[in-house]
Design a protein around this motif. Sequence first.
Motif, mmCIF file in Angstrom:
data_model
loop_
_atom_site.group_PDB
_atom_site.id
_atom_site.type_symbol
_atom_site.label_atom_id
_atom_site.label_comp_id
_atom_site.label_asym_id
_atom_site.label_seq_id
_atom_site.Cartn_x
_atom_site.Cartn_y
_atom_site.Cartn_z
ATOM 1 N N ALA A 1 66.210 61.246 4.956
ATOM 2 C CA ALA A 1 66.362 59.941 5.561
ATOM 3 C C ALA A 1 66.378 58.922 4.659
ATOM 4 O O ALA A 1 67.536 58.115 4.798
ATOM 5 N N ARG A 2 65.888 58.844 3.412
ATOM 6 C CA ARG A 2 66.178 57.845 2.311
ATOM 7 C C ARG A 2 67.735 58.259 1.750
ATOM 8 O O ARG A 2 68.433 57.312 1.371
ATOM 9 N N THR B 1 66.880 63.380 12.412
ATOM 10 C CA THR B 1 66.566 62.189 11.382
ATOM 11 C C THR B 1 67.704 61.669 10.711
ATOM 12 O O THR B 1 67.597 60.566 10.446
ATOM 13 N N PRO C 1 57.346 64.890 4.638
ATOM 14 C CA PRO C 1 57.799 64.530 3.355
ATOM 15 C C PRO C 1 59.424 64.846 3.173
ATOM 16 O O PRO C 1 60.088 64.083 2.448
ATOM 17 N N LEU D 1 60.306 56.031 12.569
ATOM 18 C CA LEU D 1 60.352 56.206 10.879
ATOM 19 C C LEU D 1 61.814 56.728 10.463
ATOM 20 O O LEU D 1 62.124 56.285 9.455
ATOM 21 N N ALA D 2 62.584 57.440 11.180
ATOM 22 C CA ALA D 2 63.849 57.985 10.754
ATOM 23 C C ALA D 2 64.749 56.802 10.870
ATOM 24 O O ALA D 2 65.615 56.735 9.499
ATOM 25 N N ASP E 1 58.115 59.070 15.231
ATOM 26 C CA ASP E 1 59.061 59.711 14.521
ATOM 27 C C ASP E 1 60.544 58.972 14.532
ATOM 28 O O ASP E 1 61.062 59.045 13.260
ATOM 29 N N ARG F 1 61.668 65.745 5.391
ATOM 30 C CA ARG F 1 62.618 64.662 6.407
ATOM 31 C C ARG F 1 62.660 63.310 5.811
ATOM 32 O O ARG F 1 63.756 62.654 5.974
ATOM 33 N N ALA F 2 61.530 62.791 5.256
ATOM 34 C CA ALA F 2 61.493 61.356 4.481
ATOM 35 C C ALA F 2 62.420 61.194 3.436
ATOM 36 O O ALA F 2 63.270 60.292 3.393
ATOM 37 N N SER G 1 62.736 57.094 6.808
ATOM 38 C CA SER G 1 61.390 57.632 6.243
ATOM 39 C C SER G 1 61.070 58.748 7.542
ATOM 40 O O SER G 1 61.832 59.040 8.479
ATOM 41 N N SER G 2 60.093 59.438 7.406
ATOM 42 C CA SER G 2 59.231 60.302 8.347
ATOM 43 C C SER G 2 57.966 60.656 7.897
ATOM 44 O O SER G 2 57.426 60.311 6.939
ATOM 45 N N THR G 3 57.230 61.183 8.845
ATOM 46 C CA THR G 3 55.892 61.792 8.723
ATOM 47 C C THR G 3 55.896 62.985 7.665
ATOM 48 O O THR G 3 54.831 63.351 6.928
#
Length: 180
Positions: free
Chosen positions: A115-116, A65, A109, A100-101, A97, A111-112, A105-107
């Motif tokens: 990533a941010r 990610t 929370p 989103l990465a 996935d 990892r999201a 972001s990510s599904t």
Amino acid sequence: MSRLTVPTRADVPNGTQGILDGIQKQLGFAPSMFSTIAANPAVLEIVMGLQGSISRLLDAKTRHTIALAVSESNGCGYCLAMHSYVSSELGSMSSDDIELARAGSSTDPRRAAVARFVQKVVDNRGQVADSDIAAVRGAGYSDAEILAIVTIAVVFLLTNYINNVNQTVVDVPATTGQAA
């Protein structure tokens, strides 16, 4: 066309050839990025050493990610192709996935939040706000893990910069679920 010269196999020292052989065995192909870096065996050893070291930090999906989020922020097409391939084929990440990465972001929370955070680290050259640190802590990461996150991001910055400078031609196979 790549801007730096890729040495021929005969021009690469034997020890460096062994490193390239190991990469080919692991990935199933020899990416041109590594062949290019082999022009300077010390640089290849440094890159491989750093990549080996970060494999001990955090879980694989979080590292993937980070790689995708950092590469997207840097606009590194080569690294996006490489990390999409590795994340999909070796890291069991779905195409959703991966997308989103790349978007920070990510599904998941946790990892999201990572990533941010790494996209803010990259976009602001490390000058993140207290609220950015609080957000990643709020996702459950300790200060030791935040240090790992930043370290992983910086290792991917290195390969992003090498490939952006070189304009490395993408030679990465399409991932499963990705149009060829």
